[in-house]
Design an enzyme around this catalytic site. Structure first.
Site, PDB file in Angstrom:
ATOM      1  N   ASP A 246       0.837  -1.203   0.000  1.00 59.26           N
ATOM      2  CA  ASP A 246       0.000   0.000   0.000  1.00 59.26           C
ATOM      3  C   ASP A 246       0.871   1.252   0.000  1.00 59.26           C
ATOM      4  O   ASP A 246       0.488   2.290   0.524  1.00 59.26           O
ATOM      5  CB  ASP A 246      -0.910  -0.009   1.238  1.00 59.26           C
ATOM      6  CG  ASP A 246      -2.017   1.031   1.146  1.00 59.26           C
ATOM      7  OD1 ASP A 246      -2.576   1.403   2.203  1.00 59.26           O
ATOM      8  OD2 ASP A 246      -2.313   1.503   0.019  1.00 59.26           O
TER       9      ASP A 246
ATOM     10  N   LYS B 263       2.745   3.559  -5.751  1.00 55.89           N
ATOM     11  CA  LYS B 263       2.202   2.561  -6.693  1.00 55.89           C
ATOM     12  C   LYS B 263       3.237   2.108  -7.724  1.00 55.89           C
ATOM     13  O   LYS B 263       3.162   0.994  -8.201  1.00 55.89           O
ATOM     14  CB  LYS B 263       0.946   3.122  -7.369  1.00 55.89           C
ATOM     15  CG  LYS B 263      -0.097   3.635  -6.361  1.00 55.89           C
ATOM     16  CD  LYS B 263      -0.317   2.700  -5.173  1.00 55.89           C
ATOM     17  CE  LYS B 263      -1.052   3.370  -4.043  1.00 55.89           C
ATOM     18  NZ  LYS B 263      -0.977   2.600  -2.767  1.00 55.89           N
TER      19      LYS B 263
ATOM     20  N   ASP C 121      -3.289  -3.054  -2.347  1.00 56.33           N
ATOM     21  CA  ASP C 121      -4.351  -2.051  -2.346  1.00 56.33           C
ATOM     22  C   ASP C 121      -4.291  -1.226  -3.628  1.00 56.33           C
ATOM     23  O   ASP C 121      -3.245  -1.144  -4.290  1.00 56.33           O
ATOM     24  CB  ASP C 121      -4.198  -1.124  -1.133  1.00 56.33           C
ATOM     25  CG  ASP C 121      -5.419  -0.214  -0.952  1.00 56.33           C
ATOM     26  OD1 ASP C 121      -5.263   0.876  -0.385  1.00 56.33           O
ATOM     27  OD2 ASP C 121      -6.528  -0.595  -1.397  1.00 56.33           O
ATOM     28  N   ASN C 122      -5.421  -0.632  -4.010  1.00 53.89           N
ATOM     29  CA  ASN C 122      -5.473   0.376  -5.078  1.00 53.89           C
ATOM     30  C   ASN C 122      -5.179  -0.129  -6.485  1.00 53.89           C
ATOM     31  O   ASN C 122      -4.629   0.607  -7.314  1.00 53.89           O
ATOM     32  CB  ASN C 122      -4.512   1.535  -4.772  1.00 53.89           C
ATOM     33  CG  ASN C 122      -4.683   2.066  -3.393  1.00 53.89           C
ATOM     34  OD1 ASN C 122      -3.760   2.021  -2.570  1.00 53.89           O
ATOM     35  ND2 ASN C 122      -5.876   2.570  -3.103  1.00 53.89           N
TER      36      ASN C 122
ATOM     37  N   GLU D 196     -11.535   4.008  -0.658  1.00 55.70           N
ATOM     38  CA  GLU D 196     -11.888   4.323   0.730  1.00 55.70           C
ATOM     39  C   GLU D 196     -12.749   5.586   0.842  1.00 55.70           C
ATOM     40  O   GLU D 196     -12.464   6.611   0.250  1.00 55.70           O
ATOM     41  CB  GLU D 196     -10.633   4.476   1.613  1.00 55.70           C
ATOM     42  CG  GLU D 196      -9.559   5.394   1.091  1.00 55.70           C
ATOM     43  CD  GLU D 196      -8.482   4.669   0.315  1.00 55.70           C
ATOM     44  OE1 GLU D 196      -8.786   3.596  -0.254  1.00 55.70           O
ATOM     45  OE2 GLU D 196      -7.354   5.151   0.242  1.00 55.70           O
TER      46      GLU D 196
HETATM   47  O1  OZZ Z   1      -0.889   7.155  -3.255  1.00 61.34           O
HETATM   48  C1  OZZ Z   1      -1.399   6.380  -2.449  1.00 61.34           C
HETATM   49  N1  OZZ Z   1      -0.655   5.726  -1.534  1.00 61.34           N
HETATM   50  C2  OZZ Z   1       0.765   5.979  -1.467  1.00 61.34           C
HETATM   51  C3  OZZ Z   1       1.212   5.665  -0.074  1.00 61.34           C
HETATM   52  C4  OZZ Z   1       2.442   5.900   0.302  1.00 61.34           C
HETATM   53  C5  OZZ Z   1       2.885   5.653   1.689  1.00 61.34           C
HETATM   54  O2  OZZ Z   1       3.937   4.693   1.659  1.00 61.34           O
HETATM   55  C6  OZZ Z   1       5.081   5.277   2.247  1.00 61.34           C
HETATM   56  N2  OZZ Z   1       6.279   4.641   1.693  1.00 61.34           N
HETATM   57  C7  OZZ Z   1       6.888   3.667   2.443  1.00 61.34           C
HETATM   58  C8  OZZ Z   1       8.017   3.032   1.969  1.00 61.34           C
HETATM   59  C9  OZZ Z   1       8.539   3.376   0.718  1.00 61.34           C
HETATM   60  O3  OZZ Z   1       9.578   2.822   0.290  1.00 61.34           O
HETATM   61  C10 OZZ Z   1       7.895   4.381  -0.029  1.00 61.34           C
HETATM   62  C11 OZZ Z   1       6.759   5.007   0.465  1.00 61.34           C
HETATM   63  C12 OZZ Z   1       4.929   6.762   2.021  1.00 61.34           C
HETATM   64  O4  OZZ Z   1       5.760   7.531   2.869  1.00 61.34           O
HETATM   65  C13 OZZ Z   1       3.454   6.913   2.330  1.00 61.34           C
HETATM   66  O5  OZZ Z   1       3.203   6.893   3.719  1.00 61.34           O
HETATM   67  C14 OZZ Z   1      -2.860   6.192  -2.397  1.00 61.34           C
HETATM   68  C15 OZZ Z   1      -3.652   7.104  -3.094  1.00 61.34           C
HETATM   69  C16 OZZ Z   1      -5.027   6.973  -3.057  1.00 61.34           C
HETATM   70  N3  OZZ Z   1      -5.811   7.913  -3.797  1.00 61.34           N
HETATM   71  O6  OZZ Z   1      -7.054   7.794  -3.816  1.00 61.34           O
HETATM   72  O7  OZZ Z   1      -5.213   8.849  -4.415  1.00 61.34           O
HETATM   73  C17 OZZ Z   1      -5.655   5.961  -2.343  1.00 61.34           C
HETATM   74  C18 OZZ Z   1      -4.866   5.039  -1.644  1.00 61.34           C
HETATM   75  O8  OZZ Z   1      -5.429   4.012  -0.915  1.00 61.34           O
HETATM   76  C19 OZZ Z   1      -3.476   5.143  -1.674  1.00 61.34           C
HETATM   77  O9  OZZ Z   1      -2.749   4.197  -0.997  1.00 61.34           O
HETATM   78 MG    MG Z   2      -3.986   2.530  -0.450  1.00 61.51          MG
END
Ligand code: OZZ
Ligand code: MG
Length: 214
Positions: free
Chosen positions: A141, A144, A169-170, A199
């Site tokens: 999660d 992406k 997820d997603n 969500e």
């Molecule tokens: O972009 C999305 N998620 C990106 C999440 C990223 C998370 O993962 C961490 N990370 C941790 C370790 C790493 O190596 C890199 C990042 C980042 O610091 C952040 O906390 C997203 C977007 C939507 N949306 O509707 O736009 C809906 C969702 O459910 C989503 O998950």
């Molecule tokens: Mg997500």
């Protein structure tokens, strides 16, 4: 100075949930995100699917990629048997600081190890640093565009065994087309799609469950 959304989410948890009661923490975050401020937690609808996959699997060793505020960390950890361990990777120090407090408020710190840093740096260190042989369950999660490279990296590092379950997820919104194409066409995975909604919205989204076949 203005507070951040994760800070306001933590305040809502501390105000509207009971310390040591994970379900009340989950409900407080879902209420905050549905009625105050949307946030990118897996949420209640997809969260129920996550719960059923975890409960069926009863995993001992769990990896979560992307902690954010710790919502799915709490969802997963509350279902783990005694002695089971969840390692969750978070890149953003501010998010990690909030997540630690959410996880502690839920009383789940003994089951959870939050590691700050990039998945690409930490996945190759799981064995020597955490004594992990293989994971039973991985929840993806995070960014992406990292789902596919990190899955290949976990394969290359020997962190997946016959039967390891990946849950992503997603896969529709925002979408992870390269990852989906890979797990659905690779002979090394048995994959299936759980249709749901993004969500706290009516938009379609879903979870892809992929079993590694070794
Ligand atoms: O972009 C999305 N998620 C990106 C999440 C990223 C998370 O993962 C961490 N990370 C941790 C370790 C790493 O190596 C890199 C990042 C980042 O610091 C952040 O906390 C997203 C977007 C939507 N949306 O509707 O736009 C809906 C969702 O459910 C989503 O998950
Ligand atoms: Mg997500």
């Amino acid at each position: 100075t203005k507070s951040t959304r994760p800070q306001r989410l933590l305040k809502a948890v501390q105000k509207h949930s009971t310390r040591g009661d994970p379900q009340s923490v989950i409900s407080a975050i879902d209420h905050f995100c549905r009625h105050r401020e949307w946030a990118m937690n897996v949420g209640d609808e997809k969260g129920s699917i996550l719960d059923s996959v975890v409960s069926e699997l009863n995993p001992e060793k769990v990896l979560e990629l992307g902690t954010y505020c710790g919502y799915s960390t709490v969802r997963i950890a509350r279902l783990l048997p005694p002695g089971a361990r969840l390692i969750t990777l978070e890149f953003n120090a501010d998010y990690a600081a909030i997540a630690r407090q959410v996880i502690a408020w839920a009383g789940l710190e003994d089951k959870v190890q939050l590691v700050e840093g990039a998945s690409g740096d930490w996945i190759p260190r799981m064995k020597e640093h955490f004594g992990i042989e293989t994971f039973d369950f991985v929840f993806l999660d995070h960014w992406k565009d990292r789902y596919l490279p990190d899955t290949k990296l976990m394969e290359d590092c020997g962190l997946l065994r016959k039967g390891t379950v990946l849950l992503a997820d997603n896969v529709i919104c925002p979408g992870v087309p390269d990852y989906l194409e890979y797990v659905r066409n690779s002979l090394s995975y048995k994959s299936c799609y759980f249709k749901s909604h993004l969500e706290y919205t009516k938009a379609e989204d879903g979870l892809e469950k992929s079993v590694f076949l070794g």
